[in-house]
Design a protein around this motif. Structure first.
Motif, short mmCIF file in Angstrom:
data_model
loop_
_atom_site.label_atom_id
_atom_site.label_comp_id
_atom_site.label_asym_id
_atom_site.label_seq_id
_atom_site.Cartn_x
_atom_site.Cartn_y
_atom_site.Cartn_z
N SER A 16 -6.31 -1.96 4.24
CA SER A 16 -6.52 -1.00 3.16
C SER A 16 -6.38 -1.73 1.83
N ASP A 17 -6.04 -0.98 0.79
CA ASP A 17 -5.94 -1.54 -0.55
C ASP A 17 -4.54 -2.06 -0.85
N TYR A 18 -4.20 -3.19 -0.26
CA TYR A 18 -2.94 -3.86 -0.53
C TYR A 18 -3.11 -5.36 -0.34
N SER A 19 -2.12 -6.12 -0.75
CA SER A 19 -2.12 -7.56 -0.59
C SER A 19 -0.98 -7.96 0.34
N GLN A 20 -1.12 -9.08 1.00
CA GLN A 20 -0.08 -9.54 1.91
C GLN A 20 1.15 -10.08 1.17
N VAL A 21 0.94 -10.58 -0.05
CA VAL A 21 2.06 -11.14 -0.81
C VAL A 21 1.83 -10.95 -2.31
N ALA A 22 2.91 -10.73 -3.02
CA ALA A 22 2.89 -10.67 -4.48
C ALA A 22 3.84 -11.75 -4.98
N ILE A 23 3.33 -12.62 -5.84
CA ILE A 23 4.15 -13.70 -6.40
C ILE A 23 4.44 -13.36 -7.85
N VAL A 24 5.72 -13.12 -8.15
CA VAL A 24 6.14 -12.71 -9.49
C VAL A 24 6.62 -13.95 -10.24
N PRO A 25 6.07 -14.20 -11.43
CA PRO A 25 6.48 -15.39 -12.18
C PRO A 25 7.91 -15.28 -12.71
N VAL A 99 -6.15 6.15 -8.18
CA VAL A 99 -5.08 5.92 -9.15
C VAL A 99 -4.90 4.42 -9.42
N LEU A 100 -5.00 3.61 -8.38
CA LEU A 100 -4.76 2.18 -8.53
C LEU A 100 -5.95 1.43 -9.12
N ALA A 101 -7.14 1.97 -8.98
CA ALA A 101 -8.35 1.38 -9.58
C ALA A 101 -8.44 -0.13 -9.35
N GLY A 102 -8.33 -0.55 -8.10
CA GLY A 102 -8.49 -1.96 -7.77
C GLY A 102 -7.19 -2.75 -7.71
N HIS A 103 -6.09 -2.20 -8.20
CA HIS A 103 -4.79 -2.87 -8.12
C HIS A 103 -4.32 -2.77 -6.67
N ALA A 104 -3.91 -3.89 -6.08
CA ALA A 104 -3.56 -3.90 -4.66
C ALA A 104 -2.22 -4.59 -4.42
N PRO A 105 -1.10 -3.92 -4.75
CA PRO A 105 0.21 -4.54 -4.52
C PRO A 105 0.52 -4.65 -3.03
N ALA A 106 1.53 -5.46 -2.71
CA ALA A 106 2.03 -5.52 -1.33
C ALA A 106 2.47 -4.11 -0.95
N SER A 107 2.25 -3.71 0.30
CA SER A 107 2.50 -2.32 0.67
C SER A 107 2.85 -2.18 2.14
N THR A 108 3.72 -1.22 2.41
CA THR A 108 4.08 -0.88 3.79
C THR A 108 4.05 0.64 3.90
N GLY A 109 3.46 1.14 4.98
CA GLY A 109 3.46 2.58 5.27
C GLY A 109 4.23 2.83 6.55
N ILE A 110 5.13 3.79 6.53
CA ILE A 110 6.00 4.07 7.67
C ILE A 110 6.01 5.56 7.94
N GLU A 111 5.82 5.94 9.20
CA GLU A 111 6.00 7.34 9.58
C GLU A 111 7.46 7.54 9.97
#
Length: 132
Positions: A16-25, A99-111
């Protein structure tokens, strides 16, 4: 300050619309935002029985928290979405993409079997990064 979002080779592509990793400077402030539910500023549930309406309110709350800290929705680098019914994910993904308009942060969905109150259908917590 630019957060780098990556989907490295050798790991599965996001479904979906997420990334596997986010690297914060270095030199940025990290915001750890507590789980938000579909309550408005008066504590009234928005969208009883409607996961999409609750999610819209949650994203509004998160946006307000981020703006108060000097950021915006694009400041989110990672979040965790809790659903009481994973079938609601399909409806919510369309809202999320808009809402995100192309922004794809790292994400996890849990039921989960339930949240703190029986009428709450979705809860979202996140980490954001803003300029120091």
């Amino acid at each position: 300050m630019t957060v780098e979002f990556r989907n490295p080779k050798g790991v599965p592509k996001p479904i979906s619309d997420y990334s596997q990793v986010a690297i914060v400077p270095a030199g940025t402030k990290l915001l750890f935002i507590s789980g938000q539910v579909g309550l408005d500023e008066n504590g009234t549930l928005v969208g009883k029985g409607d996961a999409a309406a609750q999610t819209e309110q949650i994203l509004k709350n998160i946006r307000g928290i981020l703006e108060d800290a000097g950021g915006g929705i694009s400041s989110v680098v990672s979040w965790t979405w809790y659903f009481t019914n994973m079938d609601d994910r399909v409806k919510i993904l369309e809202l999320r993409k808009r809402v995100l308009a192309g922004h794809a942060p790292a994400s996890t969905g849990i039921e989960v079997s339930r949240l703190a109150q029986p009428d709450w259908l979705v809860e979202i917590e996140c980490v954001a990064s803003i300029k120091a």
